[in-house]
Design a protein around this motif. Structure first.
Motif, short mmCIF file in Angstrom:
data_model
loop_
_atom_site.label_atom_id
_atom_site.label_comp_id
_atom_site.label_asym_id
_atom_site.label_seq_id
_atom_site.Cartn_x
_atom_site.Cartn_y
_atom_site.Cartn_z
N VAL A 177 0.83 -1.20 0.00
CA VAL A 177 0.00 0.00 0.00
C VAL A 177 0.87 1.26 0.00
O VAL A 177 0.54 2.26 -0.65
CB VAL A 177 -0.97 -0.01 1.20
N SER A 178 1.99 1.22 0.71
CA SER A 178 2.88 2.38 0.73
C SER A 178 3.40 2.70 -0.67
O SER A 178 3.48 3.87 -1.07
CB SER A 178 4.04 2.13 1.68
N GLY A 179 3.74 1.66 -1.43
CA GLY A 179 4.19 1.87 -2.80
C GLY A 179 3.09 2.45 -3.68
O GLY A 179 3.36 3.28 -4.56
N PHE A 180 1.86 2.02 -3.45
CA PHE A 180 0.72 2.57 -4.18
C PHE A 180 0.57 4.06 -3.89
O PHE A 180 0.33 4.88 -4.78
CB PHE A 180 -0.54 1.79 -3.79
N VAL A 197 -8.80 6.03 -2.63
CA VAL A 197 -9.40 5.57 -1.39
C VAL A 197 -8.69 4.30 -0.96
O VAL A 197 -8.53 3.37 -1.76
CB VAL A 197 -10.91 5.30 -1.54
N ILE A 198 -8.26 4.25 0.29
CA ILE A 198 -7.62 3.07 0.88
C ILE A 198 -8.50 2.60 2.01
O ILE A 198 -8.78 3.35 2.96
CB ILE A 198 -6.21 3.39 1.41
N GLY A 199 -8.98 1.36 1.94
CA GLY A 199 -9.87 0.83 2.96
C GLY A 199 -9.37 -0.48 3.53
O GLY A 199 -8.93 -1.36 2.79
N ASP A 209 0.14 4.69 11.13
CA ASP A 209 0.75 6.02 11.29
C ASP A 209 1.60 6.37 10.07
O ASP A 209 1.62 7.53 9.62
CB ASP A 209 1.59 6.07 12.56
N ASP A 210 2.32 5.38 9.54
CA ASP A 210 3.16 5.62 8.37
C ASP A 210 2.32 6.02 7.16
O ASP A 210 2.67 6.94 6.42
CB ASP A 210 3.98 4.36 8.05
N LEU A 211 1.17 5.34 6.97
CA LEU A 211 0.29 5.69 5.85
C LEU A 211 -0.28 7.10 6.00
O LEU A 211 -0.36 7.86 5.03
CB LEU A 211 -0.84 4.67 5.73
N GLY A 291 7.85 -4.88 -12.27
CA GLY A 291 8.68 -4.26 -11.25
C GLY A 291 7.83 -3.62 -10.16
O GLY A 291 6.86 -4.20 -9.68
N GLU A 292 8.18 -2.38 -9.77
CA GLU A 292 7.43 -1.65 -8.76
C GLU A 292 6.36 -0.78 -9.43
O GLU A 292 6.60 -0.21 -10.49
CB GLU A 292 8.38 -0.77 -7.94
N VAL A 293 5.22 -0.67 -8.80
CA VAL A 293 4.17 0.19 -9.34
C VAL A 293 4.63 1.65 -9.26
O VAL A 293 5.29 2.05 -8.30
CB VAL A 293 2.84 -0.01 -8.57
N ASP A 294 4.33 2.44 -10.29
CA ASP A 294 4.69 3.86 -10.29
C ASP A 294 3.54 4.66 -10.91
O ASP A 294 2.50 4.11 -11.30
CB ASP A 294 6.01 4.09 -11.04
N GLY A 295 3.74 5.96 -10.99
CA GLY A 295 2.69 6.82 -11.49
C GLY A 295 2.29 6.51 -12.91
O GLY A 295 1.10 6.55 -13.26
N ARG A 296 3.26 6.19 -13.76
CA ARG A 296 2.94 5.87 -15.14
C ARG A 296 2.10 4.61 -15.24
O ARG A 296 1.18 4.53 -16.07
CB ARG A 296 4.23 5.72 -15.96
N ALA A 297 2.39 3.61 -14.40
CA ALA A 297 1.58 2.38 -14.42
C ALA A 297 0.12 2.70 -14.10
O ALA A 297 -0.80 2.13 -14.70
CB ALA A 297 2.14 1.37 -13.42
#
Length: 349
Positions: A177-180, A197-199, A209-211, A291-297
């Motif tokens: 979720v942090s990567g998202f 939205v994160i549920g 707390d980190d999120l 790989g890792e999810v990014d904005g372009r993905a």
């Protein structure tokens, strides 16, 4: 042949489903209870240790090792060890294990030792997708993870919000979720119509707390860091234009099937199980990133799903109607193997 035709007496490792129970377990409970081929027994420690049954079916055995206090947890560990010993010494009880996860959970050495012992005892394994890799010669049956269309049918749908990205389920580190959030922070600089939205309940206060710190100052973000009711889950998913499940490792995901059951496309990591799922349900419904999810993905996937013309993904191979018979077949295979000594216990899987 008369014994072959009688219902198989099978104890599951789960008890009576509750509101918070994984819907997969609740629907399996219903399918087995409706089957004429299975005498369906829900779990109790007394019956598991002393009762009569032909097959014991494990789901997530690690659940049986945890409790609200150290004393209760120790007591459960002792009981689970006794149950494992019973299954080791009995010549009449076959052990079936559904392979929900490929890896053992993070836990202490004693619990991992017992989980490996339970894993060794399985006479037969049920796998939920056709790409699950097990050692050659492992006795197994493929029973595809069923859909959730009937489960969520009573819940009202929300209107799809253009640009809405949603994710849901228990918030744990391996779910990415942090990567998202980081990918969203990148994507929203290029498209200010996006929202997120994160549920789901966070596994630790530290993660929650980190999120909160990560999303602080980001536009269009809503956090619902609590257990979601079915109505809340359906609202979150159906309001999303795209459901993002940025897991670091994904094998069997009920969340993917929940989103698809609600006719919403998903973005998931590219791997063999997800490639197979895309081919099965329609590739436009299962977007993938490398790989890792990014904005372009995120923005590329949104562009692709806006071109979807089919009404809904094809989940015809995942009906629950035949689940009882399919499990009964696996139980009979496990019994044959156990009683004939065809597959010795102790083989790794």
């Amino acid at each position: 042949m008369a014994e072959q035709r009688r219902p198989i007496r099978v104890m599951q490792s789960f008890g009576a489903p509750r509101v918070t129970t994984n819907p997969y377990i609740t629907m399996l409970d219903q399918a087995l209870a409706a089957s004429d081929e299975v005498e369906h027994l829900r779990f109790s420690w007394k019956r598991a240790l002393l009762g009569r049954y032909d097959v014991f079916h494990w789901h997530w055995p690690e659940v049986k090792l945890h409790a609200g206090s150290p004393v209760s947890a120790f007591g459960k560990y002792v009981l689970a060890t006794l149950l494992s010993l019973r299954h080791s010494f009995s010549r009449r009880i076959a052990v079936v294990r559904t392979v929900h996860n490929l890896e053992l959970p993070d836990d202490n050495a004693a619990r991992l030792w017992l989980l490996r012992r339970i894993e060794h005892q399985a006479d037969h394994r049920i796998v939920l997708n056709e790409t699950t890799l097990l050692p050659e010669g492992t006795a197994r049956t493929v029973i595809l993870h069923g859909h959730y269309r009937d489960w969520y049918r009573p819940q009202p749908r929300a209107e799809r919000v253009p640009g809405r990205l949603g994710t849901f389920g228990g918030v744990r580190r391996y779910k990415g979720v942090s990567g998202f959030v980081d990918a969203y922070a990148e994507a929203v600089t290029r498209d200010d119509d996006l929202s997120m939205v994160i549920g789901g309940k966070a596994s630790t206060q530290e993660l929650a707390d980190d999120l909160r710190a990560r999303v602080d100052g980001l536009p269009g973000v809503t956090l619902q860091l609590a257990f979601l009711s079915d109505a809340e889950l359906v609202e979150l998913v159906t309001a999303s234009e795209l459901v993002v499940l940025a897991y670091r490792f994904m094998h069997n995901s009920g969340s993917v099937l929940a989103a698809l059951s609600l006719d919403r496309p998903v973005l998931v990591p590219r791997n063999e199980p997800n490639e197979a799922l895309a081919a099965e349900v329609g590739p436009e419904w299962v977007q993938m990133y490398d790989g890792e999810v990014d904005g372009r993905a995120l923005t590329d996937a949104l562009r692709e799903v806006r071109a979807i013309t089919s009404e809904r993904p094809d989940l015809s191979r995942r009906e629950w109607a035949d689940a009882g018979a399919a499990h009964a077949s696996a139980y009979r295979a496990a019994l044959r193997g156990r009683r004939a000594g065809v597959r010795p216990r102790g083989a790794d899987a």
